[in-house]
Scaffold this motif. Structure first.
Motif, short mmCIF file in Angstrom:
data_model
loop_
_atom_site.label_atom_id
_atom_site.label_comp_id
_atom_site.label_asym_id
_atom_site.label_seq_id
_atom_site.Cartn_x
_atom_site.Cartn_y
_atom_site.Cartn_z
N PHE A 238 1.10 -26.99 123.83
CA PHE A 238 0.04 -26.24 123.91
C PHE A 238 0.11 -25.44 122.55
O PHE A 238 -1.12 -25.17 121.92
N ALA A 239 1.20 -24.68 122.32
CA ALA A 239 1.10 -23.77 121.13
C ALA A 239 0.99 -24.62 119.75
O ALA A 239 0.40 -24.11 118.74
N GLU A 240 1.75 -25.96 119.75
CA GLU A 240 1.42 -26.76 118.95
C GLU A 240 0.00 -27.30 118.39
O GLU A 240 -0.42 -27.05 117.36
N GLU A 241 -0.65 -27.55 119.44
CA GLU A 241 -2.17 -27.69 119.42
C GLU A 241 -2.89 -26.42 118.89
O GLU A 241 -3.89 -26.72 117.96
N GLU A 242 -2.53 -25.59 119.21
CA GLU A 242 -3.45 -24.18 118.72
C GLU A 242 -3.17 -24.08 117.48
O GLU A 242 -4.12 -23.82 116.68
N ARG A 243 -1.95 -23.90 117.04
CA ARG A 243 -1.60 -23.90 115.57
C ARG A 243 -2.08 -25.02 114.44
O ARG A 243 -2.72 -24.83 113.54
N ALA A 244 -2.12 -26.23 115.19
CA ALA A 244 -2.82 -27.34 114.49
C ALA A 244 -4.20 -27.07 114.10
O ALA A 244 -4.71 -27.35 113.18
N ARG A 245 -5.06 -26.82 115.32
CA ARG A 245 -6.52 -26.71 115.28
C ARG A 245 -6.81 -25.46 114.19
O ARG A 245 -7.48 -25.55 113.52
N GLN A 246 -5.85 -24.41 114.22
CA GLN A 246 -6.13 -23.23 113.29
C GLN A 246 -5.95 -23.81 111.89
O GLN A 246 -6.67 -23.58 111.01
N VAL A 247 -4.88 -24.62 111.64
CA VAL A 247 -4.55 -25.20 110.24
C VAL A 247 -5.67 -26.06 109.72
O VAL A 247 -6.17 -26.12 108.66
N LEU A 248 -6.31 -26.96 110.80
CA LEU A 248 -7.23 -28.02 110.35
C LEU A 248 -8.52 -27.26 110.34
O LEU A 248 -9.24 -27.57 109.37
N ASP A 249 -8.59 -26.31 110.87
CA ASP A 249 -10.12 -25.35 110.91
C ASP A 249 -9.94 -24.72 109.38
O ASP A 249 -10.80 -24.71 108.79
N ARG A 250 -8.95 -24.40 109.16
CA ARG A 250 -8.59 -23.54 107.74
C ARG A 250 -8.88 -24.40 106.47
O ARG A 250 -9.59 -23.79 105.62
N VAL A 251 -9.04 -25.57 106.85
CA VAL A 251 -9.36 -26.62 105.44
C VAL A 251 -10.57 -27.47 105.87
O VAL A 251 -10.61 -28.35 105.35
N ASN A 252 -11.18 -26.97 106.81
CA ASN A 252 -12.52 -27.73 107.24
C ASN A 252 -12.37 -28.87 107.74
O ASN A 252 -13.04 -30.07 107.17
N LEU A 253 -11.25 -29.36 108.16
CA LEU A 253 -10.95 -30.62 109.00
C LEU A 253 -11.26 -30.73 110.39
O LEU A 253 -10.35 -31.23 111.18
N THR A 254 -12.36 -30.28 110.81
CA THR A 254 -12.51 -29.82 112.31
C THR A 254 -12.84 -31.18 113.03
O THR A 254 -13.09 -31.38 114.23
N ASP A 255 -13.18 -32.31 112.38
CA ASP A 255 -13.81 -33.41 113.00
C ASP A 255 -12.38 -34.52 113.16
O ASP A 255 -12.73 -35.47 113.78
N ILE A 256 -11.36 -33.99 113.03
CA ILE A 256 -10.11 -35.05 113.66
C ILE A 256 -9.63 -34.43 114.87
O ILE A 256 -9.23 -33.30 115.04
N SER A 257 -9.39 -35.54 115.61
CA SER A 257 -9.09 -35.47 116.88
C SER A 257 -7.53 -35.27 116.97
O SER A 257 -6.76 -35.70 116.21
N LEU A 258 -7.11 -34.13 117.50
CA LEU A 258 -5.76 -33.78 117.55
C LEU A 258 -4.87 -34.82 118.16
O LEU A 258 -3.52 -34.97 117.87
N ARG A 259 -5.35 -35.63 119.31
CA ARG A 259 -4.38 -36.35 120.03
C ARG A 259 -4.56 -37.88 119.54
O ARG A 259 -4.36 -38.64 120.21
N LYS A 260 -5.43 -38.06 118.50
CA LYS A 260 -5.60 -39.20 117.81
C LYS A 260 -4.32 -39.93 117.11
O LYS A 260 -3.69 -39.04 116.45
N SER A 261 -3.90 -41.11 117.50
CA SER A 261 -2.81 -41.68 116.81
C SER A 261 -3.24 -41.76 115.32
O SER A 261 -3.99 -42.11 114.80
#
Length: 183
Positions: free
Chosen positions: A103-126
């Motif tokens: 859960f903490a990794e997903e939260e941090r991952a979303r923050q990082v991807l949002d920071r560089v405007n990569l909001t369209d990438i699913s975190l759980r996608k292979s």
């Protein structure tokens, strides 16, 4: 064969610097010296106006230097979050050993991807199901988990389409806008 002689660069916060040269010109050797994978026979490395020794990749990490190699070092069978934290998983101690804090990794991952405007990438996608450009962007985003001062990209668009290359270029401009030096 002398790979490098009298080589030097300077990169400032928010600056994008390109190393250009023929195959065998020493670009990769230079990157490997800056990231602690190779040690120079002579010369000095200055970082933030101080002479430093970068003997290992861990030394480069501690200085705030992150690198994305041409092969991206991604694992196709893992998802986006697992690739972002590969080898640096967030864990908590249990009586029976370490437990990954997904859960903490997903939260941090979303923050990082949002920071560089990569909001369209699913975190759980292979990662194997991502395009070449998306894979490159994940590899670049991984560097941001560690708040780098400098990000070094080894041939970041070599195997990408024109559109994917433009997307990576946009991401590089975003890194620079955030005060990160990009080589």
């Amino acid at each position: 064969i002398q790979a490098l002689q009298n080589a030097g660069i300077s990169v400032s916060p928010g600056e994008v610097l390109a190393l250009v040269g023929d195959n065998g010109a020493g670009k990769s050797t230079f990157v490997n010296v800056l990231t602690g994978n190779l040690q120079p026979d002579t010369g000095t490395i200055r970082y933030r106006d101080e002479e430093v020794s970068i003997d290992t990749p861990a030394d480069a990490d501690r200085l705030g230097i992150q690198v994305v190699y041409q092969d991206l070092a991604l694992c196709d069978n893992l998802d986006v979050v697992e690739n972002l934290f590969l080898g640096r998983e967030l864990t908590s101690s249990l009586v029976t050993g370490q437990r990954i804090r997904r859960f903490a990794e997903e939260e941090r991952a979303r923050q990082v991807l949002d920071r560089v405007n990569l909001t369209d990438i699913s975190l759980r996608k292979s990662v194997q199901n991502l395009s070449g450009g998306q894979r490159q962007n994940i590899a670049i985003a991984r560097t941001l988990l560690y708040d780098p001062d400098v990000v070094i990209l080894d041939e970041p668009t070599s195997a990408l389409s024109v559109k994917a290359s433009q997307d990576v270029g946009e991401l590089i401009r975003e890194l620079a806008a955030q005060g990160i030096g990009v080589i």
